[in-house]
Design an enzyme around this catalytic site. Structure first.
Site, mmCIF file in Angstrom:
data_model
loop_
_atom_site.group_PDB
_atom_site.id
_atom_site.type_symbol
_atom_site.label_atom_id
_atom_site.label_comp_id
_atom_site.label_asym_id
_atom_site.label_seq_id
_atom_site.Cartn_x
_atom_site.Cartn_y
_atom_site.Cartn_z
ATOM 1 C CG ASP A 108 12.942 19.669 -55.269
ATOM 2 O OD1 ASP A 108 12.485 20.517 -55.068
ATOM 3 O OD2 ASP A 108 13.737 18.898 -54.684
ATOM 4 C CG ASP A 164 13.967 6.473 -54.288
ATOM 5 O OD1 ASP A 164 13.371 7.444 -55.213
ATOM 6 O OD2 ASP A 164 15.123 6.381 -54.224
HETATM 7 P P1 5GP Z 1 14.127 18.213 -59.819
HETATM 8 O O1 5GP Z 1 15.004 17.957 -61.038
HETATM 9 O O2 5GP Z 1 12.713 18.743 -60.127
HETATM 10 O O3 5GP Z 1 14.717 18.868 -58.781
HETATM 11 O O4 5GP Z 1 13.916 16.880 -59.127
HETATM 12 C C1 5GP Z 1 13.016 15.957 -59.543
HETATM 13 C C2 5GP Z 1 13.368 14.464 -59.235
HETATM 14 O O5 5GP Z 1 13.958 14.531 -57.853
HETATM 15 C C3 5GP Z 1 11.925 13.819 -59.346
HETATM 16 O O6 5GP Z 1 11.886 12.887 -60.491
HETATM 17 C C4 5GP Z 1 12.347 12.798 -57.925
HETATM 18 O O7 5GP Z 1 12.786 11.673 -58.524
HETATM 19 C C5 5GP Z 1 13.225 13.632 -57.214
HETATM 20 N N1 5GP Z 1 12.714 14.120 -55.899
HETATM 21 C C6 5GP Z 1 12.219 15.404 -55.972
HETATM 22 N N2 5GP Z 1 11.681 15.513 -54.829
HETATM 23 C C7 5GP Z 1 11.637 14.453 -54.227
HETATM 24 C C8 5GP Z 1 10.881 13.881 -52.890
HETATM 25 O O8 5GP Z 1 10.325 14.895 -52.185
HETATM 26 N N3 5GP Z 1 10.833 12.801 -52.739
HETATM 27 C C9 5GP Z 1 11.418 11.827 -53.541
HETATM 28 N N4 5GP Z 1 11.468 10.621 -53.207
HETATM 29 N N5 5GP Z 1 12.006 12.052 -54.662
HETATM 30 C C10 5GP Z 1 11.923 13.583 -54.973
#
Ligand code: 5GP
Ligand code: MG
Length: 189
Positions: A108, A164
């Protein structure tokens, strides 16, 4: 549970087909002549989200390998906005000198993968590649190097296939969005 689904974003058949393609790429990069010998690869899924992805992907990888385990939490509980990454536990054996393939379910902001990559780099692996099943197309996302991407998806909250919402829905075989009232209800609760 199925009544909470808004729409299927990626079906289980699409996931299975794409995983076979990713496995071919990873295999080409992790077998001779790309690396000197067999048995030097460690695959490290970031738990809990990458658990199902890892289980399916590793069964498509024909080389001798080990598995490492690492857990972080960036979307605790009912939050649908990233709260920053935090190590919950890590049990990574033999990273030093080995060819590491880090797996996550979704990128994300990129913060989680960046943090874990930095931590793994300190353990001096022979190489470090990152593979994510999903990558969100978001403006201004941190640029985090990712070597293998399954699917690019729009910026919407998805669950299923390991992902989740409040620790539920991981067992859905497809990647789906939830009906807005499901999230709205628990966000205001
Ligand atoms: P980042 O650190 O890249 O912002 O977030 C990554 C983590 O956030 C992923 O490993 C996941 O666990 C969670 N995450 C990000 N986007 C989503 C989403 O659309 N749905 C879910 N269930 N988890 C997400
Ligand atoms: Mg995750």
């Amino acid at each position: 549970m199925h009544g909470d689904i808004d729409r299927i974003v990626i079906s289980q058949a699409q996931i299975a087909a794409r995983i076979r393609e990713l496995a071919q790429q990873i295999t080409a990069d992790h077998t001779p002549p790309a690396i000197p010998g067999d048995g030097q690869v460690t695959i490290i899924p970031i738990l809990t989200g990458a658990m199902i992805f890892c289980a399916d992907l590793m069964r498509c990888l024909p080389m001798r390998m080990k598995i490492g385990i690492l857990a972080v939490s960036s979307y605790p509980g009912r939050s649908i906005k990233s709260q920053g990454a935090k190590f919950l536990a890590s049990r990574i054996e033999e990273v030093r000198g080995r060819h590491i393939v880090l797996l996550d379910d979704i990128i994300d902001s990129g913060g989680t993968v960046r943090l874990v990559r930095e931590m793994l780099q300190e353990l001096e692996p022979a190489s470090l590649k990152t593979c994510v099943l999903l990558k969100k197309n978001i403006a201004g996302a941190e640029q985090t190097p990712v070597d293998y991407v399954g699917f690019e998806i729009p910026d919407e909250f998805v669950v299923g296939y390991g992902l989740d919402y409040d620790d539920h829905y991981r067992n859905l075989p497809d990647i789906v969005t939830l009906k807005p009232h499901i999230i709205a209800r628990t966000q205001s609760a």
